[in-house]
Design a protein around this motif. Sequence first.
Motif, PDB file in Angstrom:
ATOM      1  N   GLU A  78       0.896  -1.048  -0.009  1.00 39.37           N
ATOM      2  CA  GLU A  78      -0.161   0.081  -0.012  1.00 39.37           C
ATOM      3  C   GLU A  78       0.946   1.098   0.016  1.00 39.37           C
ATOM      4  N   HIS A  79       0.664   2.104  -1.032  1.00 37.44           N
ATOM      5  CA  HIS A  79       1.178   3.447  -1.148  1.00 37.44           C
ATOM      6  C   HIS A  79       0.143   4.410  -1.519  1.00 37.44           C
ATOM      7  N   HIS A  80       0.634   5.663  -1.289  1.00 41.15           N
ATOM      8  CA  HIS A  80      -0.278   6.791  -1.759  1.00 41.15           C
ATOM      9  C   HIS A  80       0.795   7.889  -2.398  1.00 41.15           C
ATOM     10  N   ARG A  81       1.386   7.578  -3.432  1.00 37.82           N
ATOM     11  CA  ARG A  81       1.977   8.358  -4.093  1.00 37.82           C
ATOM     12  C   ARG A  81       2.173   8.200  -5.783  1.00 37.82           C
ATOM     13  N   LYS A  82       2.508   9.109  -6.437  1.00 41.41           N
ATOM     14  CA  LYS A  82       2.497   8.971  -7.973  1.00 41.41           C
ATOM     15  C   LYS A  82       3.270   7.656  -8.433  1.00 41.41           C
ATOM     16  N   ASP A  83       4.169   7.207  -7.959  1.00 38.10           N
ATOM     17  CA  ASP A  83       5.194   6.216  -8.743  1.00 38.10           C
ATOM     18  C   ASP A  83       4.812   4.939  -8.325  1.00 38.10           C
ATOM     19  N   PHE A  84       3.795   4.738  -7.336  1.00 37.24           N
ATOM     20  CA  PHE A  84       3.096   3.433  -7.184  1.00 37.24           C
ATOM     21  C   PHE A  84       1.503   3.329  -7.410  1.00 37.24           C
ATOM     22  N   ALA A  85       0.909   2.314  -8.066  1.00 37.71           N
ATOM     23  CA  ALA A  85      -0.242   2.409  -8.435  1.00 37.71           C
ATOM     24  C   ALA A  85      -1.157   1.956  -7.430  1.00 37.71           C
ATOM     25  N   VAL A  86      -0.867   1.012  -6.440  1.00 42.38           N
ATOM     26  CA  VAL A  86      -1.595   0.494  -5.560  1.00 42.38           C
ATOM     27  C   VAL A  86      -1.889   1.183  -4.230  1.00 42.38           C
ATOM     28  N   SER A  87      -3.051   1.594  -4.096  1.00 40.58           N
ATOM     29  CA  SER A  87      -3.497   2.417  -2.797  1.00 40.58           C
ATOM     30  C   SER A  87      -4.449   1.593  -2.000  1.00 40.58           C
ATOM     31  N   ALA A  88      -4.944   0.704  -2.748  1.00 44.53           N
ATOM     32  CA  ALA A  88      -6.162  -0.544  -1.873  1.00 44.53           C
ATOM     33  C   ALA A  88      -5.687  -1.825  -2.374  1.00 44.53           C
ATOM     34  N   PRO A  89      -4.830  -2.177  -1.455  1.00 47.21           N
ATOM     35  CA  PRO A  89      -4.296  -3.808  -1.745  1.00 47.21           C
ATOM     36  C   PRO A  89      -5.499  -4.608  -1.914  1.00 47.21           C
ATOM     37  N   ASP A  90      -6.336  -4.553  -0.924  1.00 44.00           N
ATOM     38  CA  ASP A  90      -7.408  -5.503  -0.614  1.00 44.00           C
ATOM     39  C   ASP A  90      -8.264  -5.574  -1.945  1.00 44.00           C
ATOM     40  N   VAL A  91      -8.852  -4.467  -2.379  1.00 46.92           N
ATOM     41  CA  VAL A  91      -9.399  -4.660  -3.959  1.00 46.92           C
ATOM     42  C   VAL A  91      -8.515  -5.098  -4.848  1.00 46.92           C
ATOM     43  N   VAL A  92      -7.186  -5.001  -4.986  1.00 44.21           N
ATOM     44  CA  VAL A  92      -6.262  -5.800  -6.033  1.00 44.21           C
ATOM     45  C   VAL A  92      -6.471  -7.095  -5.657  1.00 44.21           C
ATOM     46  N   LEU A  93      -6.232  -7.538  -4.602  1.00 44.84           N
ATOM     47  CA  LEU A  93      -6.215  -9.047  -4.239  1.00 44.84           C
ATOM     48  C   LEU A  93      -7.443  -9.376  -4.528  1.00 44.84           C
ATOM     49  N   ALA A  94      -8.566  -8.833  -4.213  1.00 45.33           N
ATOM     50  CA  ALA A  94      -9.946  -9.506  -4.621  1.00 45.33           C
ATOM     51  C   ALA A  94     -10.298  -9.677  -6.222  1.00 45.33           C
ATOM     52  N   ALA A  95      -9.290  -8.912  -6.981  1.00 44.35           N
ATOM     53  CA  ALA A  95      -9.301  -8.986  -8.520  1.00 44.35           C
ATOM     54  C   ALA A  95      -8.643 -10.280  -8.605  1.00 44.35           C
ATOM     55  N   ILE A  96      -7.570 -10.468  -7.936  1.00 40.46           N
ATOM     56  CA  ILE A  96      -6.463 -11.566  -8.280  1.00 40.46           C
ATOM     57  C   ILE A  96      -7.220 -12.737  -7.714  1.00 40.46           C
ATOM     58  N   ALA A  97      -8.033 -12.827  -6.955  1.00 43.45           N
ATOM     59  CA  ALA A  97      -8.807 -14.044  -6.256  1.00 43.45           C
ATOM     60  C   ALA A  97      -9.528 -14.674  -7.227  1.00 43.45           C
ATOM     61  N   THR A  98     -10.298 -13.900  -8.200  1.00 40.52           N
ATOM     62  CA  THR A  98     -11.178 -14.247  -9.181  1.00 40.52           C
ATOM     63  C   THR A  98     -10.326 -14.841 -10.309  1.00 40.52           C
ATOM     64  N   ALA A  99      -9.166 -14.489 -10.392  1.00 40.78           N
ATOM     65  CA  ALA A  99      -8.152 -15.014 -11.694  1.00 40.78           C
ATOM     66  C   ALA A  99      -7.218 -16.320 -10.995  1.00 40.78           C
ATOM     67  N   THR A 100      -7.428 -16.547  -9.771  1.00 38.33           N
ATOM     68  CA  THR A 100      -6.317 -17.488  -9.335  1.00 38.33           C
ATOM     69  C   THR A 100      -7.339 -18.549  -8.698  1.00 38.33           C
ATOM     70  N   GLU A 101      -6.772 -19.644  -8.122  1.00 37.87           N
ATOM     71  CA  GLU A 101      -7.454 -20.553  -7.383  1.00 37.87           C
ATOM     72  C   GLU A 101      -6.721 -21.190  -5.867  1.00 37.87           C
ATOM     73  N   ASN A 102      -5.225 -21.092  -6.119  1.00 35.90           N
ATOM     74  CA  ASN A 102      -4.578 -21.507  -4.826  1.00 35.90           C
ATOM     75  C   ASN A 102      -3.472 -20.567  -4.256  1.00 35.90           C
ATOM     76  N   ILE A 103      -3.086 -19.633  -4.929  1.00 32.28           N
ATOM     77  CA  ILE A 103      -1.914 -18.786  -4.164  1.00 32.28           C
ATOM     78  C   ILE A 103      -2.559 -18.117  -3.064  1.00 32.28           C
ATOM     79  N   ARG A 104      -1.800 -17.743  -2.013  1.00 34.94           N
ATOM     80  CA  ARG A 104      -2.343 -17.054  -0.978  1.00 34.94           C
ATOM     81  C   ARG A 104      -2.058 -15.597  -1.132  1.00 34.94           C
ATOM     82  N   LEU A 105      -2.920 -14.761  -0.723  1.00 34.15           N
ATOM     83  CA  LEU A 105      -2.936 -13.307  -1.009  1.00 34.15           C
ATOM     84  C   LEU A 105      -2.798 -12.597  -0.103  1.00 34.15           C
ATOM     85  N   GLY A 106      -1.894 -11.628   0.181  1.00 33.78           N
ATOM     86  CA  GLY A 106      -1.396 -10.983   1.089  1.00 33.78           C
ATOM     87  C   GLY A 106      -1.311  -9.476   0.885  1.00 33.78           C
TER      88      GLY A 106
END
Length: 371
Positions: A73-101
């Motif tokens: 999680e970051h809140h600056r121009k050079d990093f795109a992720v400010s809401a990791p849980d939302v990104v991980l939820a998208a990843i959850a729909t595209a994967t089956e086994n990998i742990r998400l943190g």
Amino acid sequence: MHENSAASETVPLPANPTAPVAADTMLLGVSTFGDVDLDAEGVPKHHARVLRQVVEQAKVAEAVGLHSFGVGEHHRKDFAVSAPDVVLAAIATATENIRLGSAVTVLSSDDPIRVFQRFATLDALSNGRAEVILGRGSFTESFPLFGQDLADYDMLFEEKLELYDLVRSQKPVNWDGRTRAGLRGQMVYPHVEGRLLPTWIGVGGSPQSVVRTASYGYPMVLAIIGGEPERFRPYADLYRRTLAELGKEPQALSVHSPGYVADTDEQALEEYYPHWLAVRNKLGAERGWGPAGRGEFEAAADEDGALFIGSPETVAAKVVRLKGTLGADRFEMKYSSGTLPHEQMMRSIELFGSKVAPLVADRLADMLAGS
């Protein structure tokens, strides 16, 4: 109801996904901050495009059998992720086994109740694959953004961790503090299936942080981004000793460090260096450090340094050393670095899972057989 609904609801959950692993085992994962890379014209990509790339990178991590995928999680121009849980939820729909943190969630500037709710929701939607790593963060942009005073840096984390721990218990919460209104018997939902929400605490290397992590009985992540990993041995020893003295169950120890894998050492160093240098000097200018050069980079990338860069054989050897020196149960490589191109990151993840992981497993098995 879909045909596979019943099957998906009966997937067994791990009894304790943060327990220490066997002496011949290390769990390997990768993580990213969603660093903004450049398009074909050399222009920084839109944050939206970078976020979609992160999902593609996670799919590769799963395809090559890695244990975990972390999003910081970051809140600056050079990093795109400010809401990791939302990104991980998208990843959850595209994967089956990998742990998400998360890697990490900045608890100091967040609300502990909302952190729990978001990751409990992610855990449900991913069939029990969610983890949260709580930390204070090495960047401070989130504090003024969310109306927090940096003068309260320590108090914010201590109080919010205390409240988070009560919420995580899934029992009625009674709490008073200075950082928010108190609670009287409130329950927080949704609850997590079958166990408590797997929660780690990220530590940068202070004894006080190590002892606090052990006092809560949480697994610990050592963020090793500079110096020799071996110098963190006293912290690993202090952590395990404190757990034992407090009568807590043994917990896993993870290491989080930057890294990059290519076919050869020379290729890895040459491809990674310009992106590392740009990030290092940008942050250095912000924090009052002097400029870096090739010498500092090569020292960090050598066999005793904190950068896990090189061929699969070189990186595997450094990972195995973490088992011997720190007793690490897990290693997560932060594979993104500034404007390092998406295609090179994808290849690095692929090599880390397909080449480094088997080498680590073989070398640990050989070490155990020879002991």
